[in-house]
Design an enzyme around this catalytic site. Structure first.
Site, PDB file in Angstrom:
ATOM      1  N   GLU A  40      45.006  54.297  29.937  1.00 24.22           N
ATOM      2  CA  GLU A  40      45.522  53.916  31.252  1.00 24.22           C
ATOM      3  C   GLU A  40      47.043  53.859  31.176  1.00 24.22           C
ATOM      4  OE1 GLU A  40      46.174  49.533  33.269  1.00 24.22           O
ATOM      5  OE2 GLU A  40      44.361  49.901  32.102  1.00 24.22           O
ATOM      6  N   THR A  69      47.737  49.248  37.209  1.00 27.41           N
ATOM      7  CA  THR A  69      48.583  48.509  38.144  1.00 27.41           C
ATOM      8  C   THR A  69      48.635  49.214  39.493  1.00 27.41           C
ATOM      9  OG1 THR A  69      49.924  48.031  36.172  1.00 27.41           O
ATOM     10  CG2 THR A  69      50.648  47.070  38.223  1.00 27.41           C
ATOM     11  N   LYS A 128      37.440  44.324  35.586  1.00 21.18           N
ATOM     12  CA  LYS A 128      38.400  43.976  34.538  1.00 21.18           C
ATOM     13  C   LYS A 128      38.657  42.476  34.618  1.00 21.18           C
ATOM     14  CE  LYS A 128      43.404  44.486  34.185  1.00 21.18           C
ATOM     15  NZ  LYS A 128      44.543  45.331  34.639  1.00 21.18           N
TER      16      LYS A 128
END
Length: 212
Positions: A40, A69, A128
């Site tokens: 990521e 993000t 998450k």
């Protein structure tokens, strides 16, 4: 991309966030070479969208490559165009619904039971647990699995090799690792040291048996 299968297979997501775009790209490529293919690239890093674009070109069309993000619809659109094939958010936000509209799987950031329900309602594929170390660590994951036994959780935050083993043993689908894995590599630090850490993490998650 089948994000659930990728997470179940590889058990770790590397989180690359750096102040040096070229170093961030080198970090992505080194991780992939060392057996950590789920990566990521966080949008909070320098020139992150361009790093994603360059990484996609270098890795080829079939390598899993995520964008982290992702908060807004505009973020989701930008990373989709750059070649990301999954999205990671730090919270329940507009980035989830837009990514789903773009047919990108989503690893959505949650911390509370309310967050969990809200993220699922928006279509998140995996949750998450973030920031996991401040929420209570492996004990908190174990508590959440009571009311949410079938929810796929990926704890993120403060995950080193030992903590990774503990989370996986407690039933996490996978873990996310940032600074304990990346160190200063994405800021221009040693790629050789990154490779050593990557091999240690890959070994740590390979053979853990989860509780059921």
């Amino acid at each position: 991309m089948d994000l659930l299968t990728q997470l179940r297979t590889h058990r770790i997501v590397a989180i690359v966030r750096g102040d040096d775009a070229d170093a961030s790209l080198r970090t992505v490529l080194a991780l992939a070479e060392e057996g950590i293919p789920l990566i990521e690239v966080s949008l909070s890093g320098k020139d992150a969208v361009d790093v994603i674009r360059r990484a996609r070109a270098a890795l080829g069309p079939d390598a899993p490559l995520g964008a982290g993000t992702v908060l807004t619809a505009e973020d989701a659109q930008a990373v989709h165009e750059a070649g990301a094939d999954f999205v990671v958010t730090p919270a329940v936000c507009a980035g989830i619904s837009e990514a789903k509209r773009l047919q990108l799987p989503v690893l959505a950031g949650v911390m509370t039971p309310t967050d969990i329900v809200a993220a699922q309602e928006l279509g998140a594929d995996v949750l998450k647990l973030f920031p996991a170390e401040h929420a209570g660590g492996p004990a908190y994951l174990r508590a959440l699995r009571g009311p949410f036994p079938n929810v796929p959780f990926v704890p993120v935050g403060g995950v080193d090799t030992e903590v990774a083993r503990t989370y996986l043993a407690q039933g996490a689908l996978a873990v996310g690792a940032g600074s304990p894995l990346i160190g200063d590599a994405a800021d221009g630090g040693s790629i050789d040291a990154l490779r050593t850490r990557a091999r240690a993490f890959a070994d740590a998650v390979r053979t853990v048996e989860a509780v059921r």
